[in-house]
Design a protein around this motif. Structure first.
Motif, short mmCIF file in Angstrom:
data_model
loop_
_atom_site.label_atom_id
_atom_site.label_comp_id
_atom_site.label_asym_id
_atom_site.label_seq_id
_atom_site.Cartn_x
_atom_site.Cartn_y
_atom_site.Cartn_z
N GLY A 31 0.81 -1.22 0.00
CA GLY A 31 0.00 0.00 0.00
C GLY A 31 0.84 1.26 0.00
N VAL A 32 1.96 1.25 0.70
CA VAL A 32 2.82 2.44 0.75
C VAL A 32 3.37 2.75 -0.64
N ILE A 47 9.42 -1.34 -4.73
CA ILE A 47 9.42 -0.08 -3.97
C ILE A 47 9.25 -0.36 -2.49
N THR A 48 8.31 -1.22 -2.16
CA THR A 48 8.06 -1.54 -0.75
C THR A 48 9.30 -2.15 -0.11
N LEU A 50 3.28 6.04 -5.68
CA LEU A 50 3.12 6.11 -7.13
C LEU A 50 1.94 6.98 -7.53
N ASP A 51 0.83 6.85 -6.82
CA ASP A 51 -0.37 7.61 -7.17
C ASP A 51 -0.24 9.10 -6.84
N TYR A 70 9.51 5.41 -11.41
CA TYR A 70 8.45 4.44 -11.66
C TYR A 70 7.13 5.12 -11.99
N ALA A 71 7.19 6.36 -12.42
CA ALA A 71 5.97 7.12 -12.71
C ALA A 71 5.09 6.36 -13.71
N ARG A 72 3.77 6.42 -13.48
CA ARG A 72 2.76 5.78 -14.33
C ARG A 72 2.84 4.26 -14.31
N MET A 73 3.44 3.69 -13.27
CA MET A 73 3.53 2.23 -13.16
C MET A 73 2.75 1.71 -11.96
#
Length: 238
Positions: A134-135, A196-197, A140-141, A183-186
């Motif tokens: 979730g983090v 990422i986590t 990313l969002d 990692y934009a838009r991924m």
């Protein structure tokens, strides 16, 4: 209004006087703009001491039941969570995790700071456990940087199950911001979100010096609960 009264007049000054917080790396928290504070989770008091050490408001989410208790205890619990900037979220049903993330995403889009515990629950034994993704979705969002932060001795001050904390110096360490713009838009790619986590959890491990366990903390708690209820009872000697 209640948040600022609690932090700067009612609760904050007394806690600082009694627990004499020792803080490293506070300059890593930006003065403006959205940011995610991702912390290990050792004790109930984490959500008190860590936001107290940040100049800006840090918003966490908590299950709605904390805000609907009855009687004096229920009212005091509600006032505590409201006063510490916590937002109630309905965590029942299958969309519970999504509802919590959507609430935090709104906080970030307003240019504020969101606090999150990637492990999802308090550590059962002080070790650092596998983070939930979730983090990563939140980072990313929102495009916000992630600042890793570790509570170094909160489990010694208020061990799990203990209501009254011990009077010891609180120690907190903030790490350097992590930028995941590459990692934009991924968002939605489970391999990217796991990578990422895991990077965030690695930073928490390095900052805290705690042993890392590649297993979810809640699974360990469930196993412990099952074991405690199925262990045979020793007969009492005559």
């Amino acid at each position: 209004m209640l948040y600022w009264l609690m932090k700067y007049i009612i609760l904050g000054p007394w806690l600082k006087l009694i627990f004499r917080p020792q803080v490293e790396g506070r300059e890593n928290v930006p003065d403006t703009g959205p940011a995610i504070l991702a912390s290990n989770h050792l004790s109930f008091s984490d959500s008190i001491f860590m936001p107290l050490m940040v100049k800006r408001k840090v918003t966490f989410v908590a299950k709605a039941e904390y805000f609907t208790g009855k009687g004096i205890k229920g009212w005091l619990t509600k006032m505590f969570f409201v006063g510490t900037g916590t937002i109630p979220v309905d965590r029942s049903g299958g969309r519970a995790a999504r509802a919590a993330l959507d609430t935090q995403l709104q906080v970030l889009r307003q240019g504020n700071i969101a606090g999150i515990y990637p492990e999802g629950t308090r550590s059962p034994d002080g070790r650092l456990y596998r983070g939930k993704t979730g983090v990563a979705r939140l980072a990313l969002d929102s495009g916000a940087p992630v600042i890793p932060v570790v509570m170094l001795n909160a489990d010694e001050i208020q061990p799990p199950g203990k209501l009254i904390p011990k009077i010891r110096q609180v120690k907190i360490r903030f790490g350097k911001p992590l930028d995941f713009s590459r990692y934009a838009r991924m968002s939605g790619d489970r391999f990217v979100e796991r990578a990422i986590t895991d990077e965030i959890m690695y930073e928490l491990m390095e900052l805290s010096g705690r042993e890392y366990v590649d297993m979810y903390a809640q699974k360990v708690k469930n196993q412990q609960a099952t074991t405690s209820t199925t262990e045979p009872v020793e007969p009492i000697a005559a």
